[in-house]
Design a protein around this motif. Structure first.
Motif, PDB file in Angstrom:
ATOM      1  N   PHE A  79      -8.205  -2.215  -0.706  1.00 22.55           N
ATOM      2  CA  PHE A  79      -8.352  -3.214  -1.745  1.00 22.55           C
ATOM      3  C   PHE A  79      -9.186  -2.648  -2.874  1.00 22.55           C
ATOM      4  N   THR A  80      -9.189  -3.357  -3.968  1.00 22.74           N
ATOM      5  CA  THR A  80     -10.025  -2.964  -5.088  1.00 22.74           C
ATOM      6  C   THR A  80     -10.844  -4.181  -5.478  1.00 22.74           C
ATOM      7  N   CYS A  81     -11.927  -3.949  -6.206  1.00 21.24           N
ATOM      8  CA  CYS A  81     -12.625  -5.063  -6.821  1.00 21.24           C
ATOM      9  C   CYS A  81     -13.434  -4.560  -7.995  1.00 21.24           C
ATOM     10  N   SER A  82     -13.717  -5.490  -8.875  1.00 17.04           N
ATOM     11  CA  SER A  82     -14.436  -5.135 -10.090  1.00 17.04           C
ATOM     12  C   SER A  82     -15.923  -5.100  -9.812  1.00 17.04           C
ATOM     13  N   LYS A  83     -16.606  -4.227 -10.546  1.00 16.71           N
ATOM     14  CA  LYS A  83     -18.051  -4.126 -10.412  1.00 16.71           C
ATOM     15  C   LYS A  83     -18.699  -4.418 -11.762  1.00 16.71           C
ATOM     16  N   ARG A  84     -17.857  -4.875 -12.717  1.00 16.22           N
ATOM     17  CA  ARG A  84     -18.355  -5.025 -14.086  1.00 16.22           C
ATOM     18  C   ARG A  84     -19.281  -6.223 -14.233  1.00 16.22           C
ATOM     19  N   LYS A  85     -20.362  -6.001 -14.951  1.00 18.42           N
ATOM     20  CA  LYS A  85     -21.347  -7.062 -15.202  1.00 18.42           C
ATOM     21  C   LYS A  85     -20.683  -8.224 -15.936  1.00 18.42           C
ATOM     22  N   GLY A  86     -20.977  -9.439 -15.525  1.00 15.40           N
ATOM     23  CA  GLY A  86     -20.462 -10.593 -16.249  1.00 15.40           C
ATOM     24  C   GLY A  86     -19.055 -10.985 -15.824  1.00 15.40           C
ATOM     25  N   ASP A  87     -18.382 -10.145 -15.065  1.00 17.85           N
ATOM     26  CA  ASP A  87     -17.045 -10.480 -14.584  1.00 17.85           C
ATOM     27  C   ASP A  87     -17.197 -11.517 -13.468  1.00 17.85           C
ATOM     28  N   PRO A  88     -16.625 -12.729 -13.644  1.00  8.23           N
ATOM     29  CA  PRO A  88     -16.815 -13.743 -12.592  1.00  8.23           C
ATOM     30  C   PRO A  88     -16.195 -13.299 -11.262  1.00  8.23           C
ATOM     31  N   ASP A  89     -15.227 -12.403 -11.354  1.00 13.99           N
ATOM     32  CA  ASP A  89     -14.585 -11.912 -10.132  1.00 13.99           C
ATOM     33  C   ASP A  89     -15.249 -10.645  -9.594  1.00 13.99           C
ATOM     34  N   ALA A  90     -16.390 -10.289 -10.141  1.00 18.79           N
ATOM     35  CA  ALA A  90     -17.052  -9.078  -9.657  1.00 18.79           C
ATOM     36  C   ALA A  90     -17.301  -9.206  -8.158  1.00 18.79           C
ATOM     37  N   PHE A  91     -17.000  -8.144  -7.446  1.00 18.34           N
ATOM     38  CA  PHE A  91     -17.181  -8.080  -5.997  1.00 18.34           C
ATOM     39  C   PHE A  91     -16.276  -9.041  -5.227  1.00 18.34           C
ATOM     40  N   VAL A  92     -15.208  -9.531  -5.869  1.00 17.42           N
ATOM     41  CA  VAL A  92     -14.202 -10.289  -5.119  1.00 17.42           C
ATOM     42  C   VAL A  92     -13.089  -9.308  -4.762  1.00 17.42           C
ATOM     43  N   PHE A  93     -12.764  -9.271  -3.495  1.00 15.70           N
ATOM     44  CA  PHE A  93     -11.869  -8.237  -2.984  1.00 15.70           C
ATOM     45  C   PHE A  93     -10.416  -8.642  -3.173  1.00 15.70           C
ATOM     46  N   LYS A  94      -9.622  -7.731  -3.741  1.00 17.48           N
ATOM     47  CA  LYS A  94      -8.225  -8.061  -4.011  1.00 17.48           C
ATOM     48  C   LYS A  94      -7.302  -6.975  -3.518  1.00 17.48           C
ATOM     49  N   GLU A  95      -6.105  -7.381  -3.124  1.00 17.08           N
ATOM     50  CA  GLU A  95      -5.112  -6.390  -2.719  1.00 17.08           C
ATOM     51  C   GLU A  95      -4.826  -5.482  -3.895  1.00 17.08           C
ATOM     52  N   PRO A  96      -4.648  -4.204  -3.637  1.00 13.36           N
ATOM     53  CA  PRO A  96      -4.418  -3.265  -4.736  1.00 13.36           C
ATOM     54  C   PRO A  96      -3.173  -3.656  -5.525  1.00 13.36           C
ATOM     55  N   GLU A  97      -3.293  -3.623  -6.867  1.00  8.42           N
ATOM     56  CA  GLU A  97      -2.157  -4.036  -7.685  1.00  8.42           C
ATOM     57  C   GLU A  97      -1.121  -2.942  -7.838  1.00  8.42           C
ATOM     58  N   ASN A  98      -1.605  -1.738  -8.006  1.00  6.30           N
ATOM     59  CA  ASN A  98      -0.647  -0.661  -8.292  1.00  6.30           C
ATOM     60  C   ASN A  98      -0.291   0.130  -7.042  1.00  6.30           C
ATOM     61  N   ARG A  99       0.116  -0.596  -6.003  1.00  3.67           N
ATOM     62  CA  ARG A  99       0.606   0.097  -4.821  1.00  3.67           C
ATOM     63  C   ARG A  99       1.858   0.873  -5.183  1.00  3.67           C
ATOM     64  N   ASP A 100       2.042   2.014  -4.517  1.00  6.11           N
ATOM     65  CA  ASP A 100       3.237   2.814  -4.733  1.00  6.11           C
ATOM     66  C   ASP A 100       4.397   2.091  -4.050  1.00  6.11           C
ATOM     67  N   ASN A 101       5.250   1.468  -4.866  1.00  5.88           N
ATOM     68  CA  ASN A 101       6.331   0.682  -4.279  1.00  5.88           C
ATOM     69  C   ASN A 101       7.678   1.390  -4.288  1.00  5.88           C
ATOM     70  N   ALA A 102       7.687   2.649  -4.716  1.00 10.44           N
ATOM     71  CA  ALA A 102       8.955   3.383  -4.802  1.00 10.44           C
ATOM     72  C   ALA A 102       9.602   3.475  -3.423  1.00 10.44           C
ATOM     73  N   ARG A 103      10.902   3.203  -3.391  1.00 12.54           N
ATOM     74  CA  ARG A 103      11.612   3.371  -2.126  1.00 12.54           C
ATOM     75  C   ARG A 103      11.795   4.865  -1.871  1.00 12.54           C
ATOM     76  N   LYS A 104      11.709   5.225  -0.615  1.00 12.32           N
ATOM     77  CA  LYS A 104      11.758   6.655  -0.287  1.00 12.32           C
ATOM     78  C   LYS A 104      12.810   6.923   0.784  1.00 12.32           C
ATOM     79  N   VAL A 105      13.425   8.096   0.697  1.00 10.02           N
ATOM     80  CA  VAL A 105      14.305   8.558   1.765  1.00 10.02           C
ATOM     81  C   VAL A 105      13.783   9.906   2.237  1.00 10.02           C
ATOM     82  N   LEU A 106      13.584  10.041   3.524  1.00 11.95           N
ATOM     83  CA  LEU A 106      13.172  11.325   4.079  1.00 11.95           C
ATOM     84  C   LEU A 106      14.391  11.945   4.736  1.00 11.95           C
ATOM     85  N   VAL A 107      14.758  13.106   4.247  1.00  9.27           N
ATOM     86  CA  VAL A 107      15.984  13.759   4.703  1.00  9.27           C
ATOM     87  C   VAL A 107      15.630  14.961   5.567  1.00  9.27           C
ATOM     88  N   GLY A 108      16.315  15.118   6.671  1.00  7.95           N
ATOM     89  CA  GLY A 108      16.081  16.299   7.503  1.00  7.95           C
ATOM     90  C   GLY A 108      14.925  16.129   8.469  1.00  7.95           C
TER      91      GLY A 108
END
Ligand code: FAD
Ligand code: SF4
Ligand code: SF4
Ligand code: FES
Lengths: 357, 282
Positions: A79-108
């Motif tokens: 997960f990720t979370c913000s540490k920025r001062k004044g951010d109301p969501d600072a230290f609130v844990f969230k699922e990562p937004e930019n997960r690698d969602n590319a479909r993959k094929v493993l050959v061989g």
């Protein structure tokens, strides 16, 4: 199950078509000059993206690394979370937004590596990240024709022509290929690849014969099903207190190579990383071979001695895991035998364990 | 984005609602946490003896026993000893700051099954009293479900005892026998003096229809067993709580295994009989 017959050109067409909407990976030859390998093999294959119509190396045994990185990447952001001062969501844990969602094929993918995904799936059954990675990754396996020097897949319940864990299983017959389409994901891949002709009855019997012949080349030192049952029936303490552990551990330098390269070793650590006001909690490979793995804040260490750690690795594979989940936690790929700097051979350990009364 | 399964790795946000410095050396503090989300608060339900992972974003995550009883609603208590990186960072936090809580995890004491109807002996040393406090409060709130309850608790000095106000109140109850002891004579202390194992030997609680819950340093547990065994206690009557290093708390990462069991998932509470069947890797 659908069985197709393909020429090399058909396979090439599949790979090229898949690469239009997915990342296609396969074993490609690497030269030792561009790697930090300490392997004795000067040249080896490893997983790389197949671009520009590159055809994977399919006749050369196992790629250096297992495919666990596609399911259990190094590292995985939990997960990720913000540490920025004044951010109301600072230290609130969230699922990562930019997960690698590319479909993959493993050959061989070889049968041992394909099977490792099924074994790891047992402890990771409820792991959201592993399961998401699994859902987006397809496995196009290639059955084996020759035996690698260090392979012992049959002894631990696998097969050189096994299809466990595969979406499509390809077998080479002389100058053409047979493809067994096993799952829905495999069916989808065939469609996207542009199809292929159905195999004739005669071709299918040739496939069966060829598989049976390869199977017979891979003799096994014992009946694998019986070995598994025998290990489960053995007394935990008889195995734990067996006389050979200290001698075995003597030469081990606890480098952890065996666990990092093992397709079925899945221990991990969790750490926090802070970059530019964002905190990432990541997990990455860890190893029960390391003393820090079990060290407590008080200084007490339940596996402070090397012999305890070496024993834990083998006991986990051949006793603890089977007692809990059923199969051995080893697919017999032999990577740990090939890469261990002091030549510890897990086949010998298994033999010794099976001999314990 | 790919939809993930219910995610056991994401902690609930919680505010530090209160902090109590428990011991005179300042090394133990009790943190009262309130889950910020109403849904999280409503869902939360634990058994005494369970633990949670406390998360300090950017620092790390640690397993800590839940010191509050399920019967205390609206908040959670954690009593934390300053030991290393994360516990020190937590000790430096103030009321109102945000932490994460992941849990409850583990099995807990069998308060609603095996322990029901039994005489209960709680034996604790040092700061390992935390989840036993939760257990004791739970039992007092359901007093009719248990027989005689005996508490033997010791610390090095009077100033190192946890929950001192509660200890006083418990001493006055007549449905509970408490034996609070310190290691050596100290000015102003008129209670028991002596090590926990010695006091346990003197109290000599009867093993008849009884269970003992013991938490403390390994050395205390080791010396407490012989006097109990001498008067007939058996290993299946004795419950212990283990503290192996942990990371995932889900039985996956491999850190906490004792042979085939995972302390985080199959434990942390085991009977001594169960532990006899395992390698001593704890
Ligand atoms: C089930 C359980 C309940 C616990 N309950 C309490 C409690 O109520 N109060 C309390 O003060 N302590 C408790 N502990 C011990 C507490 O978890 C450790 O003291 C704490 O993890 C130390 O972290 P640190 O970062 O300060 O220390 P460091 O030495 O800096 O540790 C680094 C990391 O190692 C791991 N680690 C180190 N020691 C331990 C340990 N003994 N157990 C588990 N992981 C460890 C943690 O992941 C930690 O972040 C409990 C442990 C367990 C397993
Ligand atoms: S233990 Fe060795 S042989 Fe078995 S799967 Fe792991 S690397 Fe391969
Ligand atoms: S690779 Fe060999 S030396 Fe290194 S930890 Fe594994 S068994 Fe020990
Ligand atoms: S903490 Fe990960 S397996 Fe127990």
């Amino acid at each position: 199950m659908k069985v197709l017959r393909l020429d090399k050109a058909d396979l090439e067409r599949w790979f090229v078509n898949w690469a239009k909407t997915r990342e296609v990976y396969g074993p490609l030859r690497q030269s030792s000059s561009d790697s930090k390998s300490i392997s004795v093999n000067k040249s080896y294959t490893d997983w790389a993206i197949l671009k520009d119509g590159k055809f994977p190396e399919l006749g050369t045994g196992l790629p250096k690394s297992p495919i666990k990185k596609f399911f259990f990447p190094q590292p995985e952001t939990l997960f990720t979370c913000s540490k920025r001062k004044g951010d109301p969501d600072a230290f609130v844990f969230k699922e990562p937004e930019n997960r690698d969602n590319a479909r993959k094929v493993l050959v061989g993918v070889r049968p041992c590596d394909a099977r490792s995904v099924e074994l790891n799936n047992l402890p990771f059954e409820k792991d959201p990240y592993f399961q998401a990675n699994r859902a987006k990754t397809a496995i196009v396996g290639f059955t084996c024709r020759d035996r690698c020097q260090t392979c012992f897949c049959k002894e631990v319940g696998g097969s050189p022509v096994g299809t466990e864990g595969m979406d499509i299983a390809v077998t080479q017959l002389d100058d053409f290929y047979m493809a067994e389409v096993i799952t829905e994901k495999g069916e989808e891949l065939v469609q996207e690849g542009g199809g292929a002709s159905e195999a004739s009855g005669e071709e299918i019997s040739r496939l069966k014969e060829s598989k049976a012949q390869v199977e017979s080349l891979f003799s096994s030192m014992s009946d694998p099903a019986q070995a598994l049952e025998a290990m489960k029936a053995k007394d935990l303490f008889a195995l734990y207190n067996a006389p050979f552990w200290s001698q075995l551990a003597d030469s081990c330098i606890n480098c952890g190579i065996c666990t990092f390269l093992c397709p079925t070793c899945y221990c991990f650590d969790i750490q926090d990383e802070v970059v530019k006001g964002t905190i990432r909690r990541i997990r990455y490979y860890d190893s029960c071979m390391f003393p820090l793995f079990t060290l407590q804040a008080s200084g007490h260490n339940p596996r402070g001695q090397k012999v305890q750690r070496v024993r834990n690795r083998f006991m986990h594979k051949f006793k603890y895991f089977p007692d809990r989940f059923g199969p051995f936690s080893c697919v017999g790929c032999g990577r740990c035998i090939r890469e261990c700097p002091v030549n510890i051979d897990i086949r010998e350990v298994l033999k010794d364990l099976l001999a314990v009364e | 984005m790919t939809t993930l399964l219910p995610n056991p790795y994401i902690p609930y946000p919680a505010r530090i609602d209160d902090i109590v410095v428990e011991t005179e050396d300042g090394n133990l503090k009790t943190f009262r946490l309130v889950l910020e989300d109403e849904g999280d608060r409503a869902r939360w339900s634990h058994v005494p003896g369970q633990f949670a992972m406390l998360s300090l974003a950017g620092v790390g995550e640690i397993p800590i026993g839940i010191a509050s009883s399920p019967t205390e609603e609206g908040f959670l208590l954690f009593t934390v000893f300053r030991a290393g990186v994360v516990t020190t960072a937590l000790h430096q936090m103030d009321i109102g700051e945000r932490v994460g809580v992941r849990g409850p995890l583990g099995n807990g004491f069998p308060v609603d099954n095996d322990l029901k109807g039994k005489n209960i002996v709680i034996i604790a040393g040092g700061f390992a009293f935390t989840t036993l406090r939760a257990t004791l409060l739970y039992m007092l709130a359901n007093r009719g479900d248990y027989g005689k309850i005996t508490v033997i608790y010791g610390a090095r000095t009077p100033g190192l005892l946890l929950y001192r106000d509660e200890l006083k109140a418990w001493a006055e109850r007549d449905d509970l026998d408490t034996y609070i002891t310190i290691d050596r004579e100290a000015p102003g202390w008129d209670g028991l003096v002596g090590f926990v194992p010695t006091v346990a030997g003197q109290v000599a609680p009867s093993p008849e229809n009884a269970a003992a819950l013991i938490c403390g340093p390994p050395i205390m547990i080791k010396f407490t067993m012989p006097p109990l065994e001498k008067i007939g206690w058996t290993d299946d009557q004795v419950y212990l709580s283990l503290e192996n290093r942990m990371k995932c708390g889900q039985g996956v990462c491999g850190h906490c295994n004792v042979g085939p069991v995972y302390v985080c998932k199959d434990g942390p509470v085991f009977t001594r009989a169960q532990l006899q069947g395992l390698p001593t890797e704890f």
